[in-house]
Design a protein around this motif. Structure first.
Motif, short mmCIF file in Angstrom:
data_model
loop_
_atom_site.label_atom_id
_atom_site.label_comp_id
_atom_site.label_asym_id
_atom_site.label_seq_id
_atom_site.Cartn_x
_atom_site.Cartn_y
_atom_site.Cartn_z
N TRP A 1 -24.83 7.84 9.89
CA TRP A 1 -24.39 6.47 9.55
C TRP A 1 -24.35 5.60 10.81
O TRP A 1 -24.85 4.48 10.80
N VAL A 2 -23.75 6.10 11.89
CA VAL A 2 -23.67 5.28 13.10
C VAL A 2 -25.04 5.12 13.75
O VAL A 2 -25.30 4.11 14.41
N ALA A 3 -25.93 6.10 13.54
CA ALA A 3 -27.28 5.96 14.07
C ALA A 3 -28.02 4.81 13.40
O ALA A 3 -28.86 4.14 14.02
N ARG A 4 -27.69 4.54 12.11
CA ARG A 4 -28.32 3.43 11.40
C ARG A 4 -27.61 2.10 11.67
O ARG A 4 -28.13 1.05 11.31
N GLY B 1 -26.35 0.59 14.85
CA GLY B 1 -26.27 0.67 16.31
C GLY B 1 -25.14 -0.15 16.91
O GLY B 1 -24.49 0.28 17.87
N LYS B 2 -24.87 -1.34 16.36
CA LYS B 2 -23.82 -2.19 16.91
C LYS B 2 -22.46 -1.52 16.77
O LYS B 2 -21.66 -1.51 17.72
N GLN B 3 -22.19 -0.94 15.61
CA GLN B 3 -20.92 -0.25 15.40
C GLN B 3 -20.81 0.97 16.31
O GLN B 3 -19.73 1.27 16.83
N GLY C 1 -22.15 1.29 19.30
CA GLY C 1 -21.88 0.81 20.65
C GLY C 1 -20.41 0.46 20.84
O GLY C 1 -19.80 0.84 21.85
N PHE C 2 -19.82 -0.26 19.89
CA PHE C 2 -18.40 -0.59 19.97
C PHE C 2 -17.55 0.67 19.95
O PHE C 2 -16.53 0.76 20.63
N GLY C 3 -17.96 1.65 19.15
CA GLY C 3 -17.18 2.87 19.01
C GLY C 3 -17.17 3.75 20.25
O GLY C 3 -16.31 4.62 20.39
N LEU C 4 -18.13 3.53 21.17
CA LEU C 4 -18.18 4.31 22.40
C LEU C 4 -17.13 3.88 23.41
O LEU C 4 -16.70 4.68 24.25
N VAL C 5 -16.70 2.63 23.36
CA VAL C 5 -15.83 2.07 24.39
C VAL C 5 -14.52 2.84 24.54
O VAL C 5 -14.15 3.24 25.65
N PRO C 6 -13.75 3.10 23.45
CA PRO C 6 -12.48 3.82 23.62
C PRO C 6 -12.66 5.22 24.21
O PRO C 6 -11.85 5.66 25.03
N GLY C 7 -13.71 5.92 23.77
CA GLY C 7 -13.95 7.26 24.28
C GLY C 7 -14.25 7.27 25.77
O GLY C 7 -13.80 8.16 26.50
N LEU C 8 -15.00 6.28 26.23
CA LEU C 8 -15.31 6.19 27.67
C LEU C 8 -14.05 5.93 28.49
O LEU C 8 -13.87 6.51 29.56
N ILE C 9 -13.19 5.05 27.97
CA ILE C 9 -11.93 4.77 28.67
C ILE C 9 -11.08 6.04 28.76
O ILE C 9 -10.55 6.38 29.83
N THR C 10 -10.94 6.75 27.65
CA THR C 10 -10.15 7.98 27.62
C THR C 10 -10.74 9.03 28.53
O THR C 10 -10.02 9.76 29.24
N LEU D 1 -14.73 0.10 12.26
CA LEU D 1 -15.83 0.99 11.93
C LEU D 1 -15.58 1.67 10.57
O LEU D 1 -16.47 1.72 9.71
N SER D 2 -14.36 2.17 10.38
CA SER D 2 -14.02 2.85 9.14
C SER D 2 -14.11 1.90 7.94
O SER D 2 -14.59 2.28 6.87
N GLU D 3 -13.66 0.68 8.12
CA GLU D 3 -13.76 -0.31 7.04
C GLU D 3 -15.21 -0.57 6.67
O GLU D 3 -15.55 -0.70 5.49
#
Length: 275
Positions: A17-20, A22-24, A26-35, A107-109
């Motif tokens: 789903w996220v592969a299809r 791409g914008k979602q 990209g946004f979803g990567l930000v919290p993981g990178l910070i952590t 993303l979940s919504e």
């Protein structure tokens, strides 16, 4: 046993789903990178000053004859670092979800709207700060539960043979369960499902939960992998939450054929139907 494969299918579907979208992704990567940056900093600090801390904490070993103080303290340092790594794996999802609450809620919504027959998504009706406080409270309760399991499994790890074979396997299943709880909480909290009810719901389909969470726990041992899998894990957990609650999806027939070949899924029902 079929549910083990179904759970893994939800993990794969989330990544697709996220592969299809791409914008979602990209946004979803930000919290993981910070952590990830925060955790790497903490682990580097432990590696640098951990031996000094162990030496300070074990003054009674100063009078031992060589080489026992070095061996004893080296063992304790290794145990301390192993516990820190285990804690990092268990808490990484909770901390990432807390930091990325707005990202993952969005993303979940979007996943819910994408698969819902009427294109809508459940809303909690709570303010962002209220959602954050509930998420932080529930995450702390889950981490404490996970720590109790961790202490128990660590103690059992000293049992000959069992500690080197059975305990690590059980540990991954336990970690997978708690990871899945944290991930499905994003979708279930929006539906106002309380922590006690969420745990009961997950326990009712343990094989499904383990099929989703245990491979993820193994993958999360590699921090960089955890970062890149997090957006898809949230998406997959949202799809699985709909299954657990029996909510109808727009592609329900296709979904049933894909993950339940040969027979319909009795857990899937239209919203509002009886349990």
């Amino acid at each position: 046993m079929r549910d083990l494969g179904v759970g893994f299918q939800y993990l794969v579907r989330g990544q697709r789903w996220v592969a299809r979208h791409g914008k979602q992704y990209g946004f979803g990567l930000v919290p993981g990178l910070i952590t990830l940056v925060l955790y790497i900093g903490a682990l580097v600090a432990l590696a640098l000053w951990g031996p000094d801390f162990v030496t300070w904490a074990t003054p009674f070993a100063d009078d031992w004859s060589s080489p026992w103080p070095g061996l004893f303290r080296g063992f304790l340092t290794a145990v301390l670092f192993a516990l820190a790594l285990a804690l990092a794996v268990i808490t990484f999802t909770a901390v990432t979800l807390l930091i990325g609450q707005p990202f993952y809620e969005n993303l979940s919504e979007k996943v819910d709207r994408d698969v819902s027959p009427d294109g809508t998504a459940p809303e909690s009706g709570l303010s962002l700060w209220r959602e954050l406080s509930i998420s932080a409270r529930d995450s702390l309760r889950i981490v404490l539960r996970a720590l109790l399991w961790g202490v128990l499994l660590f103690a059992l790890g000293f049992v000959p043979f069992i500690g080197q074979t059975v305990v690590p396997v059980v540990g991954f299943f336990v970690t997978g369960f708690f990871l899945t709880e944290e991930l499905t909480a994003v979708a279930l909290q929006r539906r106002r499902v309380e922590l006690r009810d969420r745990l009961a719901l997950l326990r009712s389909r343990k094989m499904l939960i383990w099929g989703f969470g245990t491979p993820l726990a193994l993958a999360f041992l590699v921090p960089f992998v955890a970062v890149f899998l997090m957006p898809g894990a949230v998406a997959g957990a949202t799809l699985m939450a709909r299954d657990l609650l029996g909510e109808e999806t727009a592609d329900e027939d296709e979904q049933n054929r894909a993950v339940h070949p040969g027979h319909p899924n009795p857990m899937l029902r239209k919203p509002g139907a009886g349990a």
